[in-house]
Design a protein around this motif. Structure first.
Motif, PDB file in Angstrom:
ATOM      1  N   THR A  31      -7.520   8.282   4.843  1.00 36.00           N
ATOM      2  CA  THR A  31      -6.096  10.059   5.613  1.00 36.00           C
ATOM      3  C   THR A  31      -5.995  10.098   3.686  1.00 36.00           C
ATOM      4  O   THR A  31      -5.989   9.958   3.045  1.00 36.00           O
ATOM      5  N   ILE A  64       1.081  14.278  11.415  1.00 31.17           N
ATOM      6  CA  ILE A  64       0.456  12.349  11.246  1.00 31.17           C
ATOM      7  C   ILE A  64       0.259  12.231  12.764  1.00 31.17           C
ATOM      8  O   ILE A  64      -1.371  11.725  12.737  1.00 31.17           O
ATOM      9  N   PRO A  69      -3.334   7.827  12.832  1.00 31.83           N
ATOM     10  CA  PRO A  69      -3.250   6.539  12.352  1.00 31.83           C
ATOM     11  C   PRO A  69      -2.702   5.036  13.049  1.00 31.83           C
ATOM     12  O   PRO A  69      -2.385   4.997  14.387  1.00 31.83           O
ATOM     13  N   LYS A  70      -4.303   4.017  12.370  1.00 31.04           N
ATOM     14  CA  LYS A  70      -4.063   2.974  13.080  1.00 31.04           C
ATOM     15  C   LYS A  70      -2.328   2.474  12.749  1.00 31.04           C
ATOM     16  O   LYS A  70      -2.254   1.472  13.062  1.00 31.04           O
ATOM     17  N   ILE A  72       1.150   3.043   9.554  1.00 29.14           N
ATOM     18  CA  ILE A  72       1.805   3.915   8.288  1.00 29.14           C
ATOM     19  C   ILE A  72       2.279   2.703   7.246  1.00 29.14           C
ATOM     20  O   ILE A  72       2.850   1.561   7.417  1.00 29.14           O
ATOM     21  N   THR A 162       2.801   2.634  16.309  1.00 30.80           N
ATOM     22  CA  THR A 162       2.481   2.798  15.504  1.00 30.80           C
ATOM     23  C   THR A 162       2.710   1.486  14.362  1.00 30.80           C
ATOM     24  O   THR A 162       3.846   1.915  14.190  1.00 30.80           O
ATOM     25  N   ARG A 189      -6.101   3.758   3.363  1.00 37.88           N
ATOM     26  CA  ARG A 189      -7.054   5.046   4.175  1.00 37.88           C
ATOM     27  C   ARG A 189      -8.004   4.809   4.299  1.00 37.88           C
ATOM     28  O   ARG A 189      -8.956   5.726   5.081  1.00 37.88           O
ATOM     29  N   ASN A 192      -8.447   3.772   8.254  1.00 38.12           N
ATOM     30  CA  ASN A 192      -7.385   5.133   9.300  1.00 38.12           C
ATOM     31  C   ASN A 192      -5.564   4.676   9.177  1.00 38.12           C
ATOM     32  O   ASN A 192      -5.102   4.976  10.336  1.00 38.12           O
ATOM     33  N   ILE A 193      -6.011   4.718   7.597  1.00 32.81           N
ATOM     34  CA  ILE A 193      -3.969   3.701   7.799  1.00 32.81           C
ATOM     35  C   ILE A 193      -3.119   4.867   6.598  1.00 32.81           C
ATOM     36  O   ILE A 193      -3.659   5.275   5.890  1.00 32.81           O
ATOM     37  N   ILE A 194      -2.093   5.740   7.564  1.00 31.04           N
ATOM     38  CA  ILE A 194      -1.604   6.695   6.588  1.00 31.04           C
ATOM     39  C   ILE A 194      -0.934   6.131   5.227  1.00 31.04           C
ATOM     40  O   ILE A 194       0.038   5.128   4.576  1.00 31.04           O
TER      41      ILE A 194
END
Ligand SMILES: *[C@@H]1O[C@H](CO)[C@@H](O)[C@H](O)[C@H]1NC(C)=O
Length: 298
Positions: A31, A64, A69-70, A72, A162, A189, A192-194
């Protein structure tokens, strides 16, 4: 010419889409990492903060949301701890950590959930990298998070489902340590985590009172914001780490950041991005503030 283009669109694009989707699945995709400047609490109202920064953060918010994303993970200027602390409540409460603003601002909402499982996972990751870390409960998220995130995701929160987790800054003001924290978080990252840092690129409140809220930029605001941009956008990896450590030693850094807490979140972002280049999305210098907003991507 137009017919060639239309043929290209008709036949080439699906081919390319197929080509890219089959090749990227075999590579580790990461990500992007972001850095937001968040200003004061009135930033959440477009015309009472900095409209240009507001629009830039809102646009990145849409980007975003589209990345689905999974979770944040955010590091804000407003939380420093001796042991790196990670919020671990199922739902995040808000901290109204600002003073002297109109009453209604203390009733603003931004509903988000957390994830105790992910919080534990993050603490374990940090410990595996030799950092002291622990989960905390009932701390909530501070205005350095929820104010810019309300801008990015709307007051009703497009990312309601999320999980949002805040990680504290280290207590010590060593840039190397903040980069290390970012590097220790970087593996998220690939899940899939921002990761987002939230601070300011120039932040001197004492001079803001002297120079005026919307006064012309002070010389150090311009020079330091530019030096930061160069360090972030022209190097990667170890070279950027060195450039950002040198940046910290500049004479104008002490004026731009008499205390380093608003600067360090971009060191965390740069650490998490590491080999990925930074791009300046937006900046403006006003009075003694710098509103740099960055994205790091491969
Ligand atoms: C979190 O919020 C959800 C939805 O508002 C609610 O159903 C749930 O009970 C809350 N959980 C905790 C632990 O407060």
């Amino acid at each position: 010419m137009w017919s060639w283009i239309s043929v290209g669109l008709a036949t080439g694009a699906p081919f390319l889409a197929k080509y890219f989707s089959t090749t990227t699945t075999s590579m580790i995709s990461k990500t992007p990492v972001y850095f937001f400047s968040h200003g004061g609490p009135t930033f959440m109202y477009r015309d009472q903060g900095e409209p240009g920064a507001y629009d830039a953060v809102q646009k990145l918010g849409d980007e975003i949301v589209n990345l689905k994303p999974k979770a944040i993970v955010v590091v804000s200027a407003h939380w420093q701890e001796r042991t790196i602390s990670v919020t671990s409540d199922a739902n995040n409460s808000l901290i109204y950590d600002f003073y002297g603003f109109p009453d209604f601002m203390y009733h603003e909402k931004f509903p988000t959930k957390g994830s105790p499982e992910l919080a534990n996972h993050i603490v374990q990751m940090l410990k595996d990298k030799g950092l002291k870390a622990e989960t905390v409960q009932k701390r909530g998220i501070d205005h350095g998070v929820w104010v810019p995130f309300r801008v990015a995701f709307g007051s009703e929160t497009k990312l309601k489902d999320t999980p949002l987790i805040q990680v504290s800054l280290p207590y010590n003001e060593s840039p190397a340590y903040s980069i290390e924290l970012g590097r220790a978080l970087a593996k998220l990252r690939e899940e899939n985590i921002i990761i987002i840092g939230s601070g300011m690129t120039v932040h001197n409140l004492r001079d803001m009172h002297l120079a005026g809220l919307y006064g012309p930029p002070l010389p150090y605001a311009k020079s330091f914001d530019k030096a930061l941009e160069l360090a972030v956008t022209t190097h990667t990896g170890k070279e950027r780490e060195t450039a950002m450590e040198k940046l910290f030693e500049r004479a104008d850094r002490i004026k731009a950041h008499p205390t380093a807490e608003h600067l360090l979140p971009i060191y965390v972002s740069a650490g998490a991005a590491y080999e990925d280049i930074g791009t300046l999305i937006y900046t403006r210098q006003i009075s003694s503030l710098g509103w740099g907003i960055y994205k790091f991507t491969s």
